[in-house]
Design a protein around this motif. Structure first.
Motif, PDB file in Angstrom:
ATOM      1  N   LEU A  36     -13.526   1.999  -0.249  1.00 11.89           N
ATOM      2  CA  LEU A  36     -14.226   2.853   0.709  1.00 11.89           C
ATOM      3  C   LEU A  36     -15.532   2.201   1.172  1.00 11.89           C
ATOM      4  CD1 LEU A  36     -14.361   5.428   2.285  1.00 11.89           C
ATOM      5  CD2 LEU A  36     -15.148   6.635   0.260  1.00 11.89           C
ATOM      6  N   LEU A  37     -16.257   1.586   0.228  1.00  5.42           N
ATOM      7  CA  LEU A  37     -17.505   0.911   0.609  1.00  5.42           C
ATOM      8  C   LEU A  37     -17.225  -0.211   1.607  1.00  5.42           C
ATOM      9  CD1 LEU A  37     -19.660   0.619  -2.635  1.00  5.42           C
ATOM     10  CD2 LEU A  37     -20.467   1.379  -0.413  1.00  5.42           C
ATOM     11  N   CYS A  38     -16.228  -1.032   1.321  1.00  4.64           N
ATOM     12  CA  CYS A  38     -15.886  -2.125   2.243  1.00  4.64           C
ATOM     13  C   CYS A  38     -15.430  -1.567   3.584  1.00  4.64           C
ATOM     14  CB  CYS A  38     -14.779  -3.008   1.658  1.00  4.64           C
ATOM     15  SG  CYS A  38     -15.293  -3.971   0.233  1.00  4.64           S
ATOM     16  N   ALA A  39     -14.599  -0.522   3.531  1.00  8.17           N
ATOM     17  CA  ALA A  39     -14.041   0.033   4.761  1.00  8.17           C
ATOM     18  C   ALA A  39     -15.128   0.684   5.623  1.00  8.17           C
ATOM     19  CB  ALA A  39     -12.951   1.045   4.443  1.00  8.17           C
ATOM     20  N   ALA A  40     -16.098   1.333   4.979  1.00  7.94           N
ATOM     21  CA  ALA A  40     -17.173   1.976   5.744  1.00  7.94           C
ATOM     22  C   ALA A  40     -17.922   0.935   6.566  1.00  7.94           C
ATOM     23  CB  ALA A  40     -18.125   2.705   4.790  1.00  7.94           C
ATOM     24  N   ILE A  97     -13.397  -9.979   9.329  1.00  7.99           N
ATOM     25  CA  ILE A  97     -12.343  -9.972   8.309  1.00  7.99           C
ATOM     26  C   ILE A  97     -12.974 -10.365   6.973  1.00  7.99           C
ATOM     27  CG2 ILE A  97      -9.960 -10.786   7.834  1.00  7.99           C
ATOM     28  CD1 ILE A  97     -10.248  -9.513  10.509  1.00  7.99           C
ATOM     29  N   GLY A  98     -14.316 -10.360   6.917  1.00  4.66           N
ATOM     30  CA  GLY A  98     -15.006 -10.997   5.800  1.00  4.66           C
ATOM     31  C   GLY A  98     -15.410 -10.096   4.659  1.00  4.66           C
ATOM     32  N   ALA A  99     -14.902  -8.851   4.612  1.00  5.67           N
ATOM     33  CA  ALA A  99     -15.355  -7.950   3.550  1.00  5.67           C
ATOM     34  C   ALA A  99     -15.090  -8.551   2.161  1.00  5.67           C
ATOM     35  CB  ALA A  99     -14.664  -6.596   3.672  1.00  5.67           C
ATOM     36  N   LEU A 127       5.796  -3.782  22.376  1.00  3.61           N
ATOM     37  CA  LEU A 127       5.010  -2.548  22.291  1.00  3.61           C
ATOM     38  C   LEU A 127       3.574  -2.743  22.785  1.00  3.61           C
ATOM     39  CD1 LEU A 127       6.281  -1.209  18.859  1.00  3.61           C
ATOM     40  CD2 LEU A 127       6.935  -0.441  21.125  1.00  3.61           C
ATOM     41  N   ALA A 128       3.234  -3.951  23.209  1.00  2.00           N
ATOM     42  CA  ALA A 128       1.914  -4.254  23.770  1.00  2.00           C
ATOM     43  C   ALA A 128       0.778  -3.821  22.861  1.00  2.00           C
ATOM     44  CB  ALA A 128       1.776  -3.623  25.155  1.00  2.00           C
ATOM     45  N   ALA A 129       0.992  -3.959  21.530  1.00  2.00           N
ATOM     46  CA  ALA A 129      -0.075  -3.607  20.585  1.00  2.00           C
ATOM     47  C   ALA A 129      -1.181  -4.654  20.642  1.00  2.00           C
ATOM     48  CB  ALA A 129       0.490  -3.525  19.173  1.00  2.00           C
ATOM     49  N   ASN A 130      -2.327  -4.296  20.110  1.00  2.00           N
ATOM     50  CA  ASN A 130      -3.446  -5.224  20.001  1.00  2.00           C
ATOM     51  C   ASN A 130      -2.997  -6.465  19.213  1.00  2.00           C
ATOM     52  OD1 ASN A 130      -5.710  -6.574  18.878  1.00  2.00           O
ATOM     53  ND2 ASN A 130      -6.964  -4.772  19.224  1.00  2.00           N
ATOM     54  N   GLN A 131      -3.108  -7.639  19.839  1.00  2.00           N
ATOM     55  CA  GLN A 131      -2.590  -8.855  19.200  1.00  2.00           C
ATOM     56  C   GLN A 131      -3.374  -9.233  17.946  1.00  2.00           C
ATOM     57  OE1 GLN A 131      -2.208 -11.951  22.159  1.00  2.00           O
ATOM     58  NE2 GLN A 131      -0.814 -10.733  23.406  1.00  2.00           N
ATOM     59  N   TYR A 132      -4.665  -8.961  17.948  1.00  2.00           N
ATOM     60  CA  TYR A 132      -5.477  -9.241  16.750  1.00  2.00           C
ATOM     61  C   TYR A 132      -4.944  -8.440  15.559  1.00  2.00           C
ATOM     62  CZ  TYR A 132      -9.072 -11.486  19.611  1.00  2.00           C
ATOM     63  OH  TYR A 132      -9.746 -12.332  20.446  1.00  2.00           O
ATOM     64  N   ALA A 133      -4.809  -7.127  15.793  1.00  2.00           N
ATOM     65  CA  ALA A 133      -4.387  -6.252  14.698  1.00  2.00           C
ATOM     66  C   ALA A 133      -2.972  -6.593  14.255  1.00  2.00           C
ATOM     67  CB  ALA A 133      -4.474  -4.792  15.145  1.00  2.00           C
ATOM     68  N   ALA A 134      -2.075  -6.852  15.222  1.00  2.88           N
ATOM     69  CA  ALA A 134      -0.690  -7.149  14.874  1.00  2.88           C
ATOM     70  C   ALA A 134      -0.599  -8.452  14.068  1.00  2.88           C
ATOM     71  CB  ALA A 134       0.153  -7.245  16.136  1.00  2.88           C
ATOM     72  N   GLY A 135      -1.385  -9.451  14.445  1.00  5.64           N
ATOM     73  CA  GLY A 135      -1.382 -10.712  13.714  1.00  5.64           C
ATOM     74  C   GLY A 135      -1.908 -10.545  12.301  1.00  5.64           C
ATOM     75  N   LEU A 136      -2.991  -9.782  12.173  1.00  7.39           N
ATOM     76  CA  LEU A 136      -3.532  -9.501  10.831  1.00  7.39           C
ATOM     77  C   LEU A 136      -2.491  -8.789   9.987  1.00  7.39           C
ATOM     78  CD1 LEU A 136      -7.149  -8.288  11.518  1.00  7.39           C
ATOM     79  CD2 LEU A 136      -6.440 -10.305  10.239  1.00  7.39           C
ATOM     80  N   ALA A 137      -1.800  -7.823  10.617  1.00  6.85           N
ATOM     81  CA  ALA A 137      -0.772  -7.078   9.896  1.00  6.85           C
ATOM     82  C   ALA A 137       0.300  -8.025   9.388  1.00  6.85           C
ATOM     83  CB  ALA A 137      -0.148  -6.026  10.807  1.00  6.85           C
ATOM     84  N   GLY A 167     -11.271  -6.403  -0.229  1.00  6.10           N
ATOM     85  CA  GLY A 167     -11.804  -6.664   1.106  1.00  6.10           C
ATOM     86  C   GLY A 167     -10.728  -6.719   2.176  1.00  6.10           C
ATOM     87  N   TYR A 168      -9.555  -7.247   1.816  1.00  6.60           N
ATOM     88  CA  TYR A 168      -8.461  -7.311   2.787  1.00  6.60           C
ATOM     89  C   TYR A 168      -7.801  -5.938   2.940  1.00  6.60           C
ATOM     90  CZ  TYR A 168      -8.974 -12.369   2.419  1.00  6.60           C
ATOM     91  OH  TYR A 168      -9.475 -13.633   2.438  1.00  6.60           O
ATOM     92  N   THR A 169      -7.611  -5.250   1.807  1.00  9.54           N
ATOM     93  CA  THR A 169      -6.998  -3.924   1.872  1.00  9.54           C
ATOM     94  C   THR A 169      -7.870  -2.965   2.681  1.00  9.54           C
ATOM     95  OG1 THR A 169      -6.018  -4.333  -0.274  1.00  9.54           O
ATOM     96  CG2 THR A 169      -6.040  -2.060   0.471  1.00  9.54           C
ATOM     97  N   ALA A 170      -9.195  -3.169   2.629  1.00 11.38           N
ATOM     98  CA  ALA A 170     -10.108  -2.300   3.375  1.00 11.38           C
ATOM     99  C   ALA A 170      -9.826  -2.333   4.870  1.00 11.38           C
ATOM    100  CB  ALA A 170     -11.556  -2.705   3.101  1.00 11.38           C
ATOM    101  N   ILE A 171      -9.279  -3.460   5.360  1.00 10.14           N
ATOM    102  CA  ILE A 171      -8.924  -3.551   6.777  1.00 10.14           C
ATOM    103  C   ILE A 171      -7.867  -2.486   7.102  1.00 10.14           C
ATOM    104  CG2 ILE A 171      -7.903  -5.037   8.557  1.00 10.14           C
ATOM    105  CD1 ILE A 171      -8.901  -7.445   6.883  1.00 10.14           C
ATOM    106  N   ILE A 172      -6.876  -2.360   6.205  1.00  7.88           N
ATOM    107  CA  ILE A 172      -5.833  -1.349   6.403  1.00  7.88           C
ATOM    108  C   ILE A 172      -6.443   0.041   6.346  1.00  7.88           C
ATOM    109  CG2 ILE A 172      -3.569  -0.540   5.607  1.00  7.88           C
ATOM    110  CD1 ILE A 172      -3.196  -3.205   4.220  1.00  7.88           C
ATOM    111  N   VAL A 173      -7.376   0.240   5.403  1.00  4.98           N
ATOM    112  CA  VAL A 173      -8.029   1.540   5.263  1.00  4.98           C
ATOM    113  C   VAL A 173      -8.675   1.953   6.591  1.00  4.98           C
ATOM    114  CG1 VAL A 173      -9.930   2.780   4.141  1.00  4.98           C
ATOM    115  CG2 VAL A 173      -8.432   1.305   2.793  1.00  4.98           C
TER     116      VAL A 173
END
Lengths: 366, 308
Positions: free
Chosen positions: A70-74, A87-89, B86-96, A280-286
């Motif tokens: 949560l801290l990283c995601a905030a 992407i550096g969290a 689906l024309a999604a954001n390429q940054y987000a899709a690549g990260l995914a 830090g990477y999982t926080a991106i998904i959060v």
């Protein structure tokens, strides 16, 4: 044939339905994976999602894993709202852990009440400093922040490894690459006695509240939002782009740094190479799953904290690889982005008269 | 430094640069079509694990390479579904794609850690490999090094001297006018993204079948990301990709070079070097934004919907 058509207005329902739908699809896929592995899928899903939290100790463990996420995601939320793809969290987090450890391991520190705040501040400062490098490279050299923050993550990990193999290594540690245990005055107080849950969770909830207030009530939050939605409008309004970038990165770095400091002064009590299982990477998904809103990221961080516990449970009770965690997290993000497409688009059946359909398409473009 | 040491260092540079060259050539083609795929790291990992398991079960390196490339293409198609259809954001899709690939490869490969295979071995080309210095560096390498050089020539000729390359560049510069001229924009983008996936898969296979014939979690160690920086460094030109790949190759074996000079420093600090070099190169290249913008494919990163 089926065709995608831009909606005249983005679907509000889909904005909130999409994370739920993504979770359902992830669970369905998980069901199929267990079937494919020749395991009872119901039992598998129960072990992954429910067994970890069917005791009060389990809930405390959930809070423990939730705090760093949560801290990283905030912090990342502040960046992503302004479309700064930090992407550096992970790197901020690791440097926060290193900074806190350096202060906590100072000899002759004694046992004053001021030691812990100093240790935590060092974590915040190191995290912010690490993020400041990416901010500087972006504002002064126009470097793409995705690439710089990723590289800084790898550099931070190597610095941490250098620390635990070198200057921060416990001289009495039987040559294990880890620091000495911290003194009691450098450890976070417990939140619930008898569990491992410490007050780091409060920092995290506070961070989420700060982010919520920032975007709902403050001018700087408004400026960040405009910068993210339309950079030219922000420039036209005279918003200080460079200052906003610095602000977003420093706060994100400080928050993730605090998360790192809270891990070494909390459940671990020393600096170890595996201080982060990828928070830090999982926080991106959060952040994406939580729709970049305070309440959203609190819920999303709880769910993703559960995937860490679920992965451990898989290993213990079903003898499956712990990497289930990463698999579920990846699936969740993948489905989320796919479902998110339907916020802006809807599927239409285009019949036998493509020419007419084309005109309708163009007409609704708006 | 003896001549022998220099030869060894140069030969190691080519080996270290080869996976970067392969993955960056794939990303170059992908970006020339206007699609930015940040998922290289994930596709490489999937390629590495797929190739390794295929070789372990069948004993055939050929099948391993094919499996790795097929796995890379499968991942690339997932990305194309999100980012192109689906024309999604390429940054987000690549990260995914990277997060998914990292998780999936660790899951699939969990039972294969610590196993060994017979990987690609050096293949001296008769005659040519006897040339001093140049011979061992270029003509006494494993098969995939020769393949990578062939791929470089193919990509160079394709982009510069073929109709297909022209169409690809047209789509990347202006999908709207390409579409108006009757080009199948979506199809071309799908093909470009798939080629990128095949190359990332092959680059991953290079790591797990030739570089170090084994599988470890996250063994690409950021090479997919370095390749992305490499394409910027190369300002989207294949000949500079070749140069850059070997330059980064040197950076990643710098610890060997320094030990050759008699330097003795911490392994962890030396391991940071490729990432530091990447940042320094980015700074040198990006400091003049207009120059970079001049060479960037105009539609890079922007989703395209036909019928607008």
């Amino acid at each position: 044939m089926l065709s995608l058509e831009r909606r005249p207005v983005d679907s509000k329902t889909m904005t909130y339905a999409s994370p739920v739908l993504a979770l359902v699809l992830t669970i369905v896929t998980g069901f199929l994976i267990f079937l494919g592995l020749d395991r009872d899928p119901i039992e598998g899903l129960r072990h992954f999602f429910i067994t970890p939290i069917n005791s009060s100790y389990g809930w405390a463990e959930l809070g423990l894993k939730m705090a760093p996420l949560l801290l990283c995601a905030a912090g990342l939320t502040i960046c992503y709202r302004a479309k700064l793809w930090n992407i550096g969290a992970e790197g901020h987090f690791l440097m926060g852990a290193v900074g806190a450890s350096i202060v906590a391991l100072q000899p002759g520190g004694g046992s004053g009440f001021w030691i812990l705040p100093l240790v935590l501040l060092a974590g915040v400062a190191f995290g912010a400093l690490w993020a400041a490098i990416a901010a500087f490279l972006k504002t002064h050299f126009h470097c793409n922040e995705i690439l710089t923050t990723i590289m800084l993550n790898y550099i931070a990990l190597n610095l941490l490894l250098y620390g635990v193999h070198g200057p921060l290594k416990d001289p009495y540690g039987f040559s294990f690459p880890q620091s000495a245990m911290f003194g009691d005055s450098a450890l976070l107080p417990m939140l619930i006695p008898g569990t491992r849950l410490h007050i780091g969770l409060l920092f995290a909830v506070l961070a989420a509240v700060i982010v919520g207030v920032l975007f709902a009530r403050t001018f700087i939050g408004f400026q960040l939002k405009v910068l993210g939605e339309d950079e030219q409008a922000a420039a036209f309004a005279g918003f200080p782009r460079k200052k906003l970038i610095w602000f977003a990165f420093l706060v994100a770095g400080g928050m993730a740094g605090l998360a790192g400091a809270s891990e070494v002064t909390g459940p671990i009590g020393q600096l170890v190479p595996q201080v982060s299982p990828g928070y830090g990477y999982t926080a991106i998904i959060v952040v994406f799953l939580g729709r970049m809103k305070a309440v959203g990221i609190i819920l999303a961080s709880a769910l993703l904290a559960l995937t860490f516990l679920g992965g451990e449970m898989m290993q213990i009770s079903m003898n499956l690889p712990k990497a289930m965690t990463g698999l579920f997290q990846g699936l969740l993000l993948f489905y989320l982005l796919t479902c998110d497409a339907f916020i802006h688009y809807r599927v239409r059946w285009i019949g036998s008269r493509p020419a007419v359909a084309k005109i309708t398409l163009a007409g609704q473009e708006g | 430094m003896s001549i022998e040491l220099i030869t060894n260092i140069l030969a190691a540079t080519v080996v270290a640069g080869t996976p970067l060259l392969i993955v960056a050539l794939g990303e170059l083609i992908c970006e020339r079509s206007g699609v930015l795929n940040l998922g290289q790291e994930g596709m490489m990992l999937i390629g590495a694990v797929a190739g390794f398991i295929a070789v372990l079960t069948t004993g055939s390196l050929t099948i391993g390479v094919i499996a790795a490339m097929a796995a890379g293409v499968a991942m690339a198609l997932l990305f194309a579904l999100m980012a192109v259809t689906l024309a999604a954001n390429q940054y987000a899709a690549g990260l995914a794609l990277t997060i998914f690939g990292t998780g999936l490869s660790a899951f699939i490969g969990a039972g294969y850690v610590g196993k060994t295979i017979d990987g690609f071995t050096k293949l001296a080309i008769p005659g040519l490999s006897d040339i001093p210095v140049l011979g061992p560096v270029l003509f006494n390498q494993d098969l995939l090094v020769y393949v990578s050089l062939g791929l470089f020539v193919a990509v160079y000729v394709f982009l510069r001297h073929s109709r297909g390359g022209l169409l690809l560049r047209a789509v990347g510069e202006s999908p709207d006018s390409a579409n108006a001229n009757g080009l199948p924009v979506m199809l071309i983008r799908y093909l470009a993204v798939s080629f990128g996936g095949a190359m990332a898969g092959l680059a991953g296979a290079y790591l797990s079948l030739a570089y170090t014939p084994l599988w470890t979690e996250g063994m690409t160690a950021g090479r997919g990301w370095i390749a992305l920086a490499l394409v910027v460094f190369a300002t989207w030109r294949p000949e500079r990709v070749l140069l850059g790949a070997y330059l980064f190759g040197v950076a990643s074996i710098l610890h060997l070079v320094l030990q050759g000079f008699g330097w003795d420093s911490s392994t962890e600090l030396l391991a940071m070097l490729p990432y530091v070099v990447t940042i320094v190169v980015l700074v040198l290249l990006s400091s003049n934004p207009t120059r970079t913008r001049l060479h960037t494919p105009l539609s890079l990163g922007q989703p395209y919907r036909p019928g607008r």
